[in-house]
Scaffold this motif. Structure first.
Motif, PDB file in Angstrom:
ATOM      1  N   UNK A 266      48.383  61.019  44.131  1.00 44.29           N
ATOM      2  CA  UNK A 266      49.661  61.092  44.837  1.00 44.29           C
ATOM      3  C   UNK A 266      50.270  59.692  44.993  1.00 44.29           C
ATOM      4  N   UNK A 267      49.437  58.651  44.944  1.00 43.91           N
ATOM      5  CA  UNK A 267      49.968  57.278  45.030  1.00 43.91           C
ATOM      6  C   UNK A 267      50.813  57.001  43.788  1.00 43.91           C
ATOM      7  N   UNK A 268      50.308  57.450  42.629  1.00 41.71           N
ATOM      8  CA  UNK A 268      51.132  57.319  41.409  1.00 41.71           C
ATOM      9  C   UNK A 268      52.329  58.248  41.489  1.00 41.71           C
ATOM     10  N   UNK A 274      50.508  51.269  37.006  1.00 43.70           N
ATOM     11  CA  UNK A 274      49.205  50.756  36.576  1.00 43.70           C
ATOM     12  C   UNK A 274      49.449  49.531  35.723  1.00 43.70           C
ATOM     13  N   UNK A 275      48.814  48.425  36.041  1.00 46.21           N
ATOM     14  CA  UNK A 275      48.998  47.214  35.240  1.00 46.21           C
ATOM     15  C   UNK A 275      47.636  46.620  34.873  1.00 46.21           C
ATOM     16  N   UNK A 276      47.592  45.917  33.742  1.00 45.51           N
ATOM     17  CA  UNK A 276      46.315  45.334  33.320  1.00 45.51           C
ATOM     18  C   UNK A 276      46.164  43.920  33.888  1.00 45.51           C
ATOM     19  N   UNK A 277      45.063  43.263  33.510  1.00 45.36           N
ATOM     20  CA  UNK A 277      44.784  41.951  34.120  1.00 45.36           C
ATOM     21  C   UNK A 277      45.836  40.911  33.735  1.00 45.36           C
ATOM     22  N   UNK A 278      46.585  41.204  32.642  1.00 48.02           N
ATOM     23  CA  UNK A 278      47.646  40.260  32.264  1.00 48.02           C
ATOM     24  C   UNK A 278      48.975  40.600  32.919  1.00 48.02           C
ATOM     25  N   UNK A 279      48.973  41.610  33.766  1.00 49.03           N
ATOM     26  CA  UNK A 279      50.195  41.960  34.504  1.00 49.03           C
ATOM     27  C   UNK A 279      51.114  42.912  33.750  1.00 49.03           C
ATOM     28  N   UNK A 280      50.620  43.485  32.626  1.00 53.53           N
ATOM     29  CA  UNK A 280      51.478  44.382  31.846  1.00 53.53           C
ATOM     30  C   UNK A 280      51.300  45.832  32.284  1.00 53.53           C
ATOM     31  N   UNK A 315      44.746  47.502  37.630  1.00 53.66           N
ATOM     32  CA  UNK A 315      45.255  47.429  39.013  1.00 53.66           C
ATOM     33  C   UNK A 315      46.331  48.484  39.253  1.00 53.66           C
ATOM     34  N   UNK A 316      46.361  48.971  40.492  1.00 53.87           N
ATOM     35  CA  UNK A 316      47.498  49.783  40.938  1.00 53.87           C
ATOM     36  C   UNK A 316      48.435  48.844  41.693  1.00 53.87           C
ATOM     37  N   UNK A 317      49.708  48.966  41.378  1.00 49.33           N
ATOM     38  CA  UNK A 317      50.702  48.105  42.028  1.00 49.33           C
ATOM     39  C   UNK A 317      51.645  48.986  42.837  1.00 49.33           C
ATOM     40  N   UNK A 318      51.598  48.852  44.158  1.00 48.97           N
ATOM     41  CA  UNK A 318      52.495  49.660  45.012  1.00 48.97           C
ATOM     42  C   UNK A 318      53.494  48.756  45.741  1.00 48.97           C
ATOM     43  N   UNK A 319      53.555  47.477  45.346  1.00 53.25           N
ATOM     44  CA  UNK A 319      54.345  46.514  46.126  1.00 53.25           C
ATOM     45  C   UNK A 319      55.822  46.885  46.162  1.00 53.25           C
ATOM     46  N   UNK A 320      56.337  47.451  45.036  1.00 57.45           N
ATOM     47  CA  UNK A 320      57.765  47.772  44.992  1.00 57.45           C
ATOM     48  C   UNK A 320      58.122  49.005  45.833  1.00 57.45           C
ATOM     49  N   UNK A 321      57.091  49.783  46.261  1.00 60.13           N
ATOM     50  CA  UNK A 321      57.386  51.010  47.026  1.00 60.13           C
ATOM     51  C   UNK A 321      57.674  50.659  48.493  1.00 60.13           C
ATOM     52  N   UNK A 342      42.446  43.764  51.218  1.00 56.15           N
ATOM     53  CA  UNK A 342      43.531  44.004  50.266  1.00 56.15           C
ATOM     54  C   UNK A 342      44.743  44.484  51.071  1.00 56.15           C
ATOM     55  N   UNK A 343      45.793  43.682  51.065  1.00 50.38           N
ATOM     56  CA  UNK A 343      47.016  44.036  51.777  1.00 50.38           C
ATOM     57  C   UNK A 343      47.956  44.680  50.759  1.00 50.38           C
ATOM     58  N   UNK A 344      48.107  45.991  50.839  1.00 56.29           N
ATOM     59  CA  UNK A 344      48.800  46.712  49.759  1.00 56.29           C
ATOM     60  C   UNK A 344      50.287  46.310  49.639  1.00 56.29           C
ATOM     61  N   UNK A 345      50.834  45.679  50.678  1.00 53.76           N
ATOM     62  CA  UNK A 345      52.226  45.201  50.591  1.00 53.76           C
ATOM     63  C   UNK A 345      52.346  43.991  49.681  1.00 53.76           C
TER      64      UNK A 345
END
Ligand SMILES: Cc1cc2nc3c(=O)[nH]c(=O)nc-3n(C[C@H](O)[C@H](O)[C@H](O)COP(=O)(O)OP(=O)(O)OC[C@H]3O[C@@H](n4cnc5c(N)ncnc54)[C@H](O)[C@@H]3O)c2cc1C
Length: 544
Positions: A266-268, A274-280, A315-321, A342-345
């Motif tokens: 549900x987070x997705x 989803x991003x890889x270690x290079x940020x893609x 990594x899961x990236x939720x910062x933009x949400x 881990x501060x999800x913000x």
């Protein structure tokens, strides 16, 4: 299949005359959502005894986050939910079962809300979330990501308050007992730390003892999910189905020392990337639905991307949400991440796949009928064909409630039939004595989980599966010949048995379908559009 796994009908030697007896109309093994819903239905017409090997909070149900799938919106339809389930099932779904379970979803949710499930609301309506491979918003949740916990608490309170239901906690079912004349199940032999071994005789028995995540090193399941249900049923001669089908969840928290806690789909669904270690962001390269592709696709994509980038996780990236929205919707996940600083913000959440849901299990119809008289199965322990070769998210809690209710009622009816008598029979089990050396059980358990993760995990090949069969066969030669006198030993014996069945079926299915991915057979083979059903005899493993 190797003989040590076939020979024993019972794990223990016993003479039923030397053991205390308990009698009940309906015996329910397992106190997750399936067992408790079955117990509540059976208790309308029968005396019910519910057993759980730990305390009442130890079950997969307690950890369920995403929610329960149900059509609750005019823009959605039963046909769409059926179509999504069939499409996810990859050719092995049973349409009749799917129509039945999906068709009962709305009334099931209404009943649970009436009983006190605190479903989240948006204005005057039930709030509906979205999960992968669902074509509409149809996931009902309670307190955000704590759905399972609140559902379970409500069912426990109701079961405890029912005058026809007794609950025994810390009562480990070692084996089902069967009538020697016709093979029908007549109860179970159990072990309780205070009362020791007991024969529990039942007119009807419902097996709702949950899943098998602990067979794999990485799992979202709690430690009680040791595949007891399938191993117990296998020894009793019941048919099992789809044992090769284990669903891996793409995103569990990957922090050294942390349990592999689930980061819900549900987070997705809320828009996480989803991003890889290079940020893609990489999912677009693997599937047109990106992060909301079916779970098996996302799990394999993560494995491929970590291999490409030489990393252990993504990594899961939720910062933009926005932290506020994520905290409101997923309070448990935020708390969990905060425990590891881990501060999800601001921070990325490290994740990797883990074994999550056992699709295979005791073969049962939509009402929970199994191949043995007197035995019913429901929930994750059962394999009804609802999920086929792949489970649509949030359909499993739904199934626990629909099938639990159906088989509870039918088991009580069967127990009430005039010719169903409740008598203790004499049963003698006598296993040959083994003088071999003592064992380090935790070493076997850890080794088994590692080899299952490496060789019978997300990506499988014939030679690796063949090697694994041989190794588990070898371990069996000196573990299965022993008798243990506590649950730790029985769990390891059950895990070895269930693992061998998984590997055997995965080896035989020389194709890729749903959650079962064979690197050496990457295509789906129409000739394999059939279920693998198996059962034990003392001489051989029968695969149909
Ligand atoms: C982290 C996580 C998140 C999930 N999220 C969702 C979700 O959002 N939506 C969804 O639909 N599904 C979800 N699932 C799957 C779902 O929770 C399970 O499939 C479902 O709860 C299974 O219920 P059950 O009653 O069949 O088994 P369980 O809830 O696992 O209960 C099994 C019971 O059997 C007992 N037992 C086991 N062995 C023995 C034995 N030998 N003797 C006596 N008792 C025994 C256990 O003690 C327990 O009481 C999730 C699962 C996990 C692990």
């Amino acid at each position: 299949m190797e003989r040590p796994y076939l020979q024993r009908r019972y794990l223990l030697s016993f003479d039923s005359r030397d053991i205390g007896h308990i009698f009940t109309d309906v015996l329910v093994i397992g106190a997750g959502a399936a067992g408790l819903r079955a117990a509540l239905a059976a208790a309308e017409n029968a005396q019910v005894l519910v057993l759980t090997k730990g305390d009442l909070e130890q079950s997969n149900t307690c950890y369920a986050q995403g929610g329960i799938a149900a059509v609750m919106d005019e823009a959605d339809s039963i046909e769409a939910h059926v179509a999504d389930t069939i499409s996810c099932a990859a050719g092995l779904g049973d349409e009749e079962v799917i129509r039945r379970v999906v068709g009962e979803a709305t009334q099931t949710i209404a009943e649970m809300i009436e009983w006190g499930l605190p479903a989240d609301r948006e204005g005057d309506r039930v709030a509906l979330g979205r999960e992968g491979a669902h074509s509409a918003n149809r996931i009902v949740h309670a307190h955000g990501d704590a759905t399972g916990k609140y559902l379970l608490e409500m069912l426990i309170d109701r079961a405890k308050a029912h005058e026809n239901i007794k609950i025994f906690e810390n009562c480990f079912v070692v084996d089902l007992i069967t009538d020697e004349a016709d093979g029908a199940v007549v109860g179970a032999i159990t072990f309780h730390a205070r009362y020791g071994l007991q024969m529990i005789w039942a007119k009807q028995t419902i097996l709702a003892a949950g899943g098998a995540g602990m067979l794999w090193r990485e799992t979202s399941n709690p430690s009680c999910s040791t595949a007891d249900a399938v191993a117990i049923a296998f020894r009793s001669g019941a048919e099992l189905a789809e044992m090769e089908m284990m669903q891996f969840h793409p995103t569990t928290l990957y922090v050294a020392g942390a349990t592999r806690a689930l980061i819900s789909e549900a987070v997705r669904g809320e828009g996480a990337h989803l991003i890889d270690r290079e940020g893609n962001r990489f999912m677009g390269k693997y599937h047109e639905d990106g992060e909301l592709a079916p779970r098996d696709v996302v799990s394999r994509a993560i494995v491929a991307q970590t291999e490409k980038t030489g990393s252990t996780h993504v990594f899961l990236d939720v910062r933009h949400i926005g932290a506020e929205r994520v905290k409101r919707r997923f309070p448990q996940i935020c708390r969990l991440c905060a425990d590891f600083d881990i501060d999800i913000g601001n921070d990325l959440i490290p994740v990797r796949p883990a074994a999550h849901y056992m699709i295979g299990g005791v073969k049962a119809d939509a009402d929970g009928r199994t191949s043995l008289g007197g035995l019913w199965a429901c929930g994750e322990a059962a394999c009804t064909g609802l999920h086929g070769a792949n489970r649509l998210a949030s359909n499993s809690l739904l199934e626990t409630l629909v099938a639990g209710k159906a088989c509870g009622r039918l088991a009580a009816d069967a127990a009430g039939e005039a010719n169903t008598r409740l008598t203790a029979r004499r049963i003698i089990s006598s296993n040959p004595h083994s003088d071999r050396t003592a064992l380090d059980l935790s070493d076997i358990r850890n080794s088994l989980r590692s080899i299952m993760w490496r060789n019978a995990g997300i990506v499988r090949t014939g030679p690796r599966l063949a090697e694994t069969k041989e190794i588990i066969g070898f371990w069996g030669s000196y573990v299965m010949d022993k008798e243990f006198f506590d649950p730790a030993g029985w769990e390891v014996q059950n895990m070895l048995t269930a693992s061998l069945l998984v590997v055997e079926c995965a080896f035989r299915r020389a194709e890729t379908r749903g959650v079962h991915y064979r690197k050496d057979f990457p295509e789906t083979d129409p000739a394999w559009a059939r279920r693998q059903i198996l059962r034990r005899t003392e001489q051989q493993l029968v695969v149909m």
